[in-house]
Design an enzyme around this catalytic site. Sequence first.
Site, PDB file in Angstrom:
ATOM      1  N   ARG A 212       0.921  -1.109  -0.058  1.00 16.22           N
ATOM      2  CA  ARG A 212       0.061  -0.150  -0.077  1.00 16.22           C
ATOM      3  C   ARG A 212       0.960   1.416  -0.011  1.00 16.22           C
ATOM      4  O   ARG A 212       0.672   2.283  -0.709  1.00 16.22           O
ATOM      5  CB  ARG A 212      -0.986  -0.259   1.287  1.00 16.22           C
ATOM      6  CG  ARG A 212      -1.808  -1.084   1.396  1.00 16.22           C
ATOM      7  CD  ARG A 212      -2.751  -1.076   2.511  1.00 16.22           C
ATOM      8  NE  ARG A 212      -3.674  -2.224   2.385  1.00 16.22           N
ATOM      9  CZ  ARG A 212      -3.864  -2.976   3.632  1.00 16.22           C
ATOM     10  NH1 ARG A 212      -3.177  -2.972   4.808  1.00 16.22           N
ATOM     11  NH2 ARG A 212      -4.846  -4.115   3.451  1.00 16.22           N
ATOM     12  N   PHE A 228     -11.720  -4.107  -5.362  1.00 13.23           N
ATOM     13  CA  PHE A 228     -11.793  -5.018  -4.498  1.00 13.23           C
ATOM     14  C   PHE A 228     -11.119  -4.157  -3.210  1.00 13.23           C
ATOM     15  O   PHE A 228     -10.526  -4.717  -2.451  1.00 13.23           O
ATOM     16  CB  PHE A 228     -10.697  -6.259  -4.626  1.00 13.23           C
ATOM     17  CG  PHE A 228     -11.367  -7.151  -5.823  1.00 13.23           C
ATOM     18  CD1 PHE A 228     -12.514  -8.041  -5.851  1.00 13.23           C
ATOM     19  CD2 PHE A 228     -10.816  -6.899  -7.197  1.00 13.23           C
ATOM     20  CE1 PHE A 228     -12.940  -8.452  -7.261  1.00 13.23           C
ATOM     21  CE2 PHE A 228     -11.211  -7.481  -8.362  1.00 13.23           C
ATOM     22  CZ  PHE A 228     -12.245  -8.343  -8.113  1.00 13.23           C
ATOM     23  N   SER A 251     -17.850  -5.375  -3.379  1.00 12.44           N
ATOM     24  CA  SER A 251     -19.235  -5.946  -3.392  1.00 12.44           C
ATOM     25  C   SER A 251     -19.735  -5.785  -2.013  1.00 12.44           C
ATOM     26  O   SER A 251     -21.152  -6.076  -1.836  1.00 12.44           O
ATOM     27  CB  SER A 251     -19.133  -7.410  -3.952  1.00 12.44           C
ATOM     28  OG  SER A 251     -18.320  -8.177  -3.129  1.00 12.44           O
ATOM     29  N   ASP A 300      -6.788  -6.308  -6.600  1.00 12.02           N
ATOM     30  CA  ASP A 300      -6.566  -6.945  -5.205  1.00 12.02           C
ATOM     31  C   ASP A 300      -7.858  -7.942  -4.894  1.00 12.02           C
ATOM     32  O   ASP A 300      -8.356  -8.109  -4.043  1.00 12.02           O
ATOM     33  CB  ASP A 300      -6.309  -6.223  -4.120  1.00 12.02           C
ATOM     34  CG  ASP A 300      -5.629  -6.865  -3.093  1.00 12.02           C
ATOM     35  OD1 ASP A 300      -5.288  -8.121  -3.266  1.00 12.02           O
ATOM     36  OD2 ASP A 300      -5.745  -6.562  -1.719  1.00 12.02           O
ATOM     37  N   CYS A 340      -3.422 -13.645  -4.585  1.00 10.88           N
ATOM     38  CA  CYS A 340      -3.340 -14.299  -3.358  1.00 10.88           C
ATOM     39  C   CYS A 340      -3.187 -15.789  -3.193  1.00 10.88           C
ATOM     40  O   CYS A 340      -3.338 -16.300  -2.316  1.00 10.88           O
ATOM     41  CB  CYS A 340      -4.099 -13.613  -2.240  1.00 10.88           C
ATOM     42  SG  CYS A 340      -5.812 -13.832  -2.226  1.00 10.88           S
TER      43      CYS A 340
END
Length: 396
Positions: A212, A228, A251, A300, A340
């Site tokens: 980040r 995301f 979402s 992400d 990931c």
Amino acid sequence: MIDVVLKKGKEKAVLQRHPWLFSGAVERAKGKPANGDIVRLVDATGKFLAYGFYNNQSRVALRLLEWNEGIEINDDWFRQKVRTAIASRSNILHAGQTDTCRLIFSEADYLPGLIVDKYADHLSLQILTSGIENNKAVIIDELQQLLQPKGIFDKSDASSREHEGLGASSGGILAGEHPPELVQVKENGLTYGINIAEGQKSGFYCDQRDNRRILAEHTAGKKVLDCFCYTGGFTLNSLKLGAASVTSVDSSALAIDTLQKNIVLNGLQSPQHQAIQSDVNKQLRKFKEEGEMFDVIVLDPPKYAPSRSALDRASRAYKDLNRIAMLLLNKGGLLATFSCSGAMDINTFKQVLAWAALDAGKEVQFIYQFCQPEDHPVRASFPEGEYLKGLLCRVL
């Protein structure tokens, strides 16, 4: 202690100190160990190889703990592993800018199936193997003695426990008090409200802490799209470092609500920030239809490939997601894209992005490679622990 006999010729991975032994490599057990028992692994001649947790309901029949026959695995052994893991994170927590990190990372810290995250004065704990379940009392006691947390909250993932033949965890408080609705933590000098009880996974994705900060250095004066976004890690860092505008998409209504609260916590309210609750794939296509373009896009997504058998399907999903994102970038724009999925190695991920660029009619330069931070270490003997990878791409 019951002996478990390895099939002849299956010693290589054990001797290389890989912590997993699959059921197909086991010849027999000399007795009837219960799931979660510590057993003694021997080769076909009876020679000692290692101690480990036994489980006959898991594909991973043994999770190896100790290769020195003279070391007894008892309460003191578990306490020492907990102490060592926490001590190795002291530099992160003593820097003054961060009070949240992963304290124990399963196999990487020689405690397979145990994940402990620190959120200020609260701990979030996941128990994912029968062996750790059998020893959780001493582990919780050691955590309390070392850290004196206000509370330890159980966030054990039900699906992972099923693979070990474990029932759903009791959830809730394991020690101390229930966390407030939002626990305030610091990361890189920013403040986040973490919903431990209802948030995803352990409550917060501290594995993106370094990424980040690094990406934010590229966002000053730029129009940013954070997909995301969850509770706003990339969004807040970009706003702090002077992004011209940020659009955040997720979402989850809870994630978007928490993101908005985090923006207020940091005094980063701006008419140039927009939060959208929507399916990311649908929203990207909507942006394309509307002719919306960006300078920086962050992708992400959740784990698309939980196993190698899902890798082909996941590769198609990653390709399509990245293709549409590339079409939304201004020439020379930056795409920070992550996976990931442990089954997706970095070279495969690069190939997927090359396919996405070809389909989008774009040229792509890889200018930086993201990885997981030091509180998510990777054992040399357990490369599977390297699950988070990402690329910063310049799209031409």
